[in-house]
Design an enzyme around this catalytic site. Structure first.
Site, PDB file in Angstrom:
ATOM      1  NE  ARG A 228      -6.245  -6.021   1.313  1.00  0.00           N
ATOM      2  CZ  ARG A 228      -6.140  -6.764   2.414  1.00  0.00           C
ATOM      3  NH1 ARG A 228      -6.346  -6.246   3.611  1.00  0.00           N
ATOM      4  NH2 ARG A 228      -5.800  -8.035   2.324  1.00  0.00           N
ATOM      5  CG  HIS A 276      -2.401  -4.876   6.887  1.00  0.00           C
ATOM      6  ND1 HIS A 276      -2.558  -4.638   5.553  1.00  0.00           N
ATOM      7  CD2 HIS A 276      -3.278  -5.874   7.169  1.00  0.00           C
ATOM      8  CE1 HIS A 276      -3.480  -5.450   5.052  1.00  0.00           C
ATOM      9  NE2 HIS A 276      -3.932  -6.209   6.021  1.00  0.00           N
TER      10      HIS A 276
HETATM   11  C1  GLV Z   1      -5.545  -9.318   5.902  1.00  0.00           C
HETATM   12  O1  GLV Z   1      -5.564  -8.172   5.616  1.00  0.00           O
HETATM   13  C2  GLV Z   1      -5.980 -10.369   5.008  1.00  0.00           C
HETATM   14  O2  GLV Z   1      -6.330 -10.085   3.855  1.00  0.00           O
HETATM   15  O3  GLV Z   1      -5.992 -11.534   5.422  1.00  0.00           O
END
Ligand code: GLV
Length: 313
Positions: A228, A276
């Site tokens: 994160r 991401h």
């Molecule tokens: C991806 O980042 C998730 O939290 O599934």
């Protein structure tokens, strides 16, 4: 059994069909995330929060459980009226771990093989060979040894790297030196050539990778963040790249997503930015996992992946 899936109409994933197929005896209904609260709406047994849904819990104060379709749960913990005593259950692996293993391997091998340095040399048309580095001579650390971090650590150890792992509580991963808790964080970070962070966003992990922590890495270290964005103090990373302490970074997660166009990370050749994508939810596997957990809950059996709300994960 009634299952409500909160999902915007334009979501590309056929969540509703997948849940209906996986739970043939249930009534599976879609709910618009911000639909007005309907007084007297029939009670749901389970709520799947496939998107931020701001009004559902005013209607559904007591489902048996709430499911996310992601591994991260920070967004779900912020949902208004999320009922206090109800289990909030996150996705565990469900096809994410193999993707994240491949991403971590690509990033670590790129750093280990100095491919970024060679890319810089290519831009300058400079032919210069560097001595190869044996994997065993490179300390690689995996911060976060949950289901996914454990798999990553094992895969890196299989490549021959000198792998260390760190988790809040003591874990055992074959071929990996496992450190635990705050007391062993400095020893974990000390001298790492590559740091791979897969820890989630929690109050404890926010800003964990700051100047002091990153300064403990080896000179010229490479930082991989695929957990994160809040874990990394972005300005401190830039300062340590500017000073030459760190040589580069591979970043898949950011404090602000999408990463704003004016963000300096976009323009740093020694930072690889990906949007991401290191571990994307696989809808079929995720629905199968949730349906299996619903089956267990219906039989009063325990399930894993229940979020500890105090800890935030
Ligand atoms: C991806 O980042 C998730 O939290 O599934």
């Amino acid at each position: 059994m009634r299952v409500i899936v909160c999902l915007p109409a334009d979501d590309a994933v056929p969540w509703l069909d997948l849940f209906a197929a996986a739970l043939p005896d249930a009534r599976v209904e879609r709910r618009e995330p911000d639909a007005p609260v309907a007084a007297g709406a029939p009670r749901a047994d389970y709520v799947v929060a496939a998107c931020p849904c701001r009004t559902v819990f005013a209607e559904q104060p007591a489902p048996k459980a709430v499911f996310t379709v992601s591994a991260g749960v920070a967004h779900a913990l912020r949902l208004p009226n999320l009922p206090a005593g109800v289990p909030l259950i996150r996705v565990e692996d469900a096809g994410m771990a193999p993707q994240m293993v491949r991403y971590a391997l690509a990033a670590v091998l790129r750093a280990a093989l100095r491919l970024d340095a060679y890319a810089a040399q290519q831009r300058a048309a400079r032919w210069e060979q560097h001595a190869p580095r044996a994997p065993a001579s490179l300390a690689v650390g995996v911060l976060g040894l949950g289901v996914i971090g454990g798999e990553i650590a094992r895969a890196l150890a299989a490549q021959g790297f000198a792998v260390r792992g760190h988790a809040r509580t003591r874990k055992a991963v074959a071929g990996v030196r496992c450190c635990a808790g705050d007391a062993e964080l400095a020893a974990f970070l000390g001298g790492l050539a590559v740091l791979v962070s897969v820890v989630p966003h929690t109050p404890e992990t926010t800003g964990l990778l700051d100047r002091a922590a990153l300064s403990r890495l080896a000179d010229g270290a490479h930082v991989v963040n695929m957990g994160r964005g809040s874990v990394l103090v972005e300005d401190d990373l830039i300062a340590l790249l500017d000073s030459g302490k760190l040589s580069g970074a591979t970043l898949d997660v950011f404090r602000a997503e999408p990463l704003p166009p004016e963000h300096p990370f976009w323009r740093r050749p020694e930072i690889a930015v990906t949007p991401h994508v290191a571990g994307l939810t696989i809808p079929e596997d995720t629905v199968a996992q949730i349906a299996a957990k619903i089956g267990r809950l219906e039989r009063n059996l325990p399930v894993t992946g229940v979020v500890d709300r105090e800890r935030g994960y």
